[in-house]
Design an enzyme around this catalytic site. Sequence first.
Site, PDB file in Angstrom:
ATOM      1  N   THR A   1      25.526  35.772  38.995  1.00  0.00           N
ATOM      2  CA  THR A   1      26.733  36.410  39.372  1.00  0.00           C
ATOM      3  C   THR A   1      27.218  37.743  38.859  1.00  0.00           C
ATOM      4  O   THR A   1      26.835  38.165  37.776  1.00  0.00           O
ATOM      5  CB  THR A   1      27.941  35.417  38.844  1.00  0.00           C
ATOM      6  OG1 THR A   1      29.268  35.932  39.202  1.00  0.00           O
ATOM      7  CG2 THR A   1      27.740  34.938  37.432  1.00  0.00           C
TER       8      THR A   1
ATOM      9  N   TYR B   1      32.621  31.521  32.017  1.00  0.00           N
ATOM     10  CA  TYR B   1      31.711  31.533  33.103  1.00  0.00           C
ATOM     11  C   TYR B   1      30.318  32.522  33.220  1.00  0.00           C
ATOM     12  O   TYR B   1      29.447  32.281  33.253  1.00  0.00           O
ATOM     13  CB  TYR B   1      32.231  31.630  34.359  1.00  0.00           C
ATOM     14  CG  TYR B   1      31.726  31.777  35.525  1.00  0.00           C
ATOM     15  CD1 TYR B   1      30.587  30.520  36.039  1.00  0.00           C
ATOM     16  CD2 TYR B   1      31.971  32.785  36.583  1.00  0.00           C
ATOM     17  CE1 TYR B   1      29.992  30.750  37.102  1.00  0.00           C
ATOM     18  CE2 TYR B   1      30.974  32.732  37.859  1.00  0.00           C
ATOM     19  CZ  TYR B   1      30.031  31.922  38.138  1.00  0.00           C
ATOM     20  OH  TYR B   1      29.344  32.123  39.355  1.00  0.00           O
TER      21      TYR B   1
ATOM     22  N   HIS C   1      39.844  31.111  46.388  1.00  0.00           N
ATOM     23  CA  HIS C   1      39.061  32.125  46.803  1.00  0.00           C
ATOM     24  C   HIS C   1      40.081  32.748  47.918  1.00  0.00           C
ATOM     25  O   HIS C   1      40.745  31.862  48.716  1.00  0.00           O
ATOM     26  CB  HIS C   1      37.683  31.829  47.266  1.00  0.00           C
ATOM     27  CG  HIS C   1      36.791  31.470  46.245  1.00  0.00           C
ATOM     28  ND1 HIS C   1      36.578  30.293  46.098  1.00  0.00           N
ATOM     29  CD2 HIS C   1      36.448  32.287  45.401  1.00  0.00           C
ATOM     30  CE1 HIS C   1      35.666  30.027  45.153  1.00  0.00           C
ATOM     31  NE2 HIS C   1      35.345  31.442  44.438  1.00  0.00           N
TER      32      HIS C   1
HETATM   33  N1  UFG Z   1      43.375  36.962  45.122  1.00  0.00           N
HETATM   34  C1  UFG Z   1      44.617  36.946  45.530  1.00  0.00           C
HETATM   35  N2  UFG Z   1      45.158  35.880  45.777  1.00  0.00           N
HETATM   36  C2  UFG Z   1      44.765  34.810  45.999  1.00  0.00           C
HETATM   37  C3  UFG Z   1      43.411  34.656  45.555  1.00  0.00           C
HETATM   38  C4  UFG Z   1      42.630  35.869  45.072  1.00  0.00           C
HETATM   39  O1  UFG Z   1      45.176  38.038  45.481  1.00  0.00           O
HETATM   40  O2  UFG Z   1      45.500  33.715  46.267  1.00  0.00           O
HETATM   41  C5  UFG Z   1      42.639  38.221  44.763  1.00  0.00           C
HETATM   42  C6  UFG Z   1      42.041  37.816  43.331  1.00  0.00           C
HETATM   43  O3  UFG Z   1      42.938  38.470  42.463  1.00  0.00           O
HETATM   44  C7  UFG Z   1      40.671  38.839  43.494  1.00  0.00           C
HETATM   45  C8  UFG Z   1      40.388  38.949  45.205  1.00  0.00           C
HETATM   46  O4  UFG Z   1      41.561  38.443  45.557  1.00  0.00           O
HETATM   47  O5  UFG Z   1      41.296  40.226  43.256  1.00  0.00           O
HETATM   48  C9  UFG Z   1      39.227  37.856  45.034  1.00  0.00           C
HETATM   49  O6  UFG Z   1      39.512  36.679  44.546  1.00  0.00           O
HETATM   50  P1  UFG Z   1      38.408  35.308  44.633  1.00  0.00           P
HETATM   51  O7  UFG Z   1      39.077  34.338  43.851  1.00  0.00           O
HETATM   52  O8  UFG Z   1      38.337  35.075  46.274  1.00  0.00           O
HETATM   53  O9  UFG Z   1      36.891  35.935  43.930  1.00  0.00           O
HETATM   54  P2  UFG Z   1      36.677  36.698  42.548  1.00  0.00           P
HETATM   55  O10 UFG Z   1      36.503  37.920  42.765  1.00  0.00           O
HETATM   56  O11 UFG Z   1      37.780  36.145  41.821  1.00  0.00           O
HETATM   57  O12 UFG Z   1      35.613  35.731  42.215  1.00  0.00           O
HETATM   58  C10 UFG Z   1      34.375  35.896  42.357  1.00  0.00           C
HETATM   59  C11 UFG Z   1      33.571  34.721  42.428  1.00  0.00           C
HETATM   60  C12 UFG Z   1      33.150  33.899  41.280  1.00  0.00           C
HETATM   61  C13 UFG Z   1      32.699  35.140  40.406  1.00  0.00           C
HETATM   62  C14 UFG Z   1      33.653  36.344  40.537  1.00  0.00           C
HETATM   63  C15 UFG Z   1      33.172  37.444  39.420  1.00  0.00           C
HETATM   64  O13 UFG Z   1      34.101  33.807  43.322  1.00  0.00           O
HETATM   65  O14 UFG Z   1      32.502  32.718  41.112  1.00  0.00           O
HETATM   66  O15 UFG Z   1      33.809  36.686  41.474  1.00  0.00           O
HETATM   67  O16 UFG Z   1      34.350  38.406  39.135  1.00  0.00           O
HETATM   68  F1  UFG Z   1      32.859  34.661  38.960  1.00  0.00           F
END
Ligand code: UFG
Length: 328
Positions: A116, A140, A188
């Site tokens: 990841t 993680y 997500h």
């Molecule tokens: N976000 C929002 N509102 C929400 C959900 C997400 O604004 O309700 C934003 C988050 O703050 C982030 C972006 O949307 O900026 C993407 O968020 P996700 O939760 O979809 O994905 P992440 O980037 O947090 O997570 C991904 C993978 C993880 C991994 C991570 C590493 O899903 O498994 O990247 O940074 F660990």
Amino acid sequence: MRILVIGGAGYVGSHTVRLLARSGHDVWVYDNLSRGHPQSVKEAELICGELSDREHLKRVFQQHEIEAVMHFAAFALVGESVAQPAMYYQNNVTATLELLEAMRESGVWRIVFSSTTATYGQPDKIPIAETTPQLPINPYGFTKLVIEHALTDYARAYGFGVASLRYFNAAGASPDGDIGEDHDPETHLIPIVLQTALGQRARIGIFGDDYPTPDGTCIRDYVHVDDLADAHLRALSHLRPGTNLQLNLGTGRGHSVLEVIQACRRVTGHPIPTQVEARRPGDPAELVADSSLARRVLHWQPRYMDIEEIVATAWNWHRRHPRGYSAE
Ligand code: UFG
């Protein structure tokens, strides 16, 4: 090839199983169904079992003459890993070490491992290449990095052929809408925005609009789940004894949270109300991949380069399965 896909009932795993089966491989899924969905396993036999059960894994390897493992089974939520690190170290590290020993004792030496972007933490240089220092900022990311190191050591000492694939943000669904993303709870961005378009949520919360990015919201590199699946197949055919690959998988294009919401509005035709909320702890401002190594080594080229196209496949899945797999 005869392949055991561990965690093959999960999101990226199920899409990879389908591609493997359709490419002529013999595939078995091994999953404890703690987070996966049996309904997503349509083209392979499902074996229920625990990752930590070395003896069961060895029996499965022997019985089915397994030649390669793909390992998707992991807990993968950053926030949860901060709150419950023990669970993450137990499953993602301790149990995975049982898998590696089961492989070693059975003479199975090929493995493709789901790593990841979280192993990089908050890098100060974008795009992120494989040479970028890996400095995780949450449990993680650490658990995935530990296994990357273990795999490197197993490749050197025991001749394992290893590919650790560092996904950026997996997104989208199979274009026919048969399988897709279904997490409970869903955290997500794209699924939550699309659930808002379906009327299941009143609005989408934007986690911070004061980041040092052009529109103030976080930027991510969204890569289609079928493109990830394709990279797994290519990586598998690349493995020789002692191969030790670590590869970034992303499109190289970054999209802000607001841009993703706009794309979802265009695809769904729904206004999708938003509300700015506090930053989510642990969110880096920007994560975009330099995937030139994967392109060079695997001749991998993501087919989905347009965020709207990626969202359209996700929308097709969510519209046809508004309650995920539970209604099947
Ligand atoms: N976000 C929002 N509102 C929400 C959900 C997400 O604004 O309700 C934003 C988050 O703050 C982030 C972006 O949307 O900026 C993407 O968020 P996700 O939760 O979809 O994905 P992440 O980037 O947090 O997570 C991904 C993978 C993880 C991994 C991570 C590493 O899903 O498994 O990247 O940074 F660990």
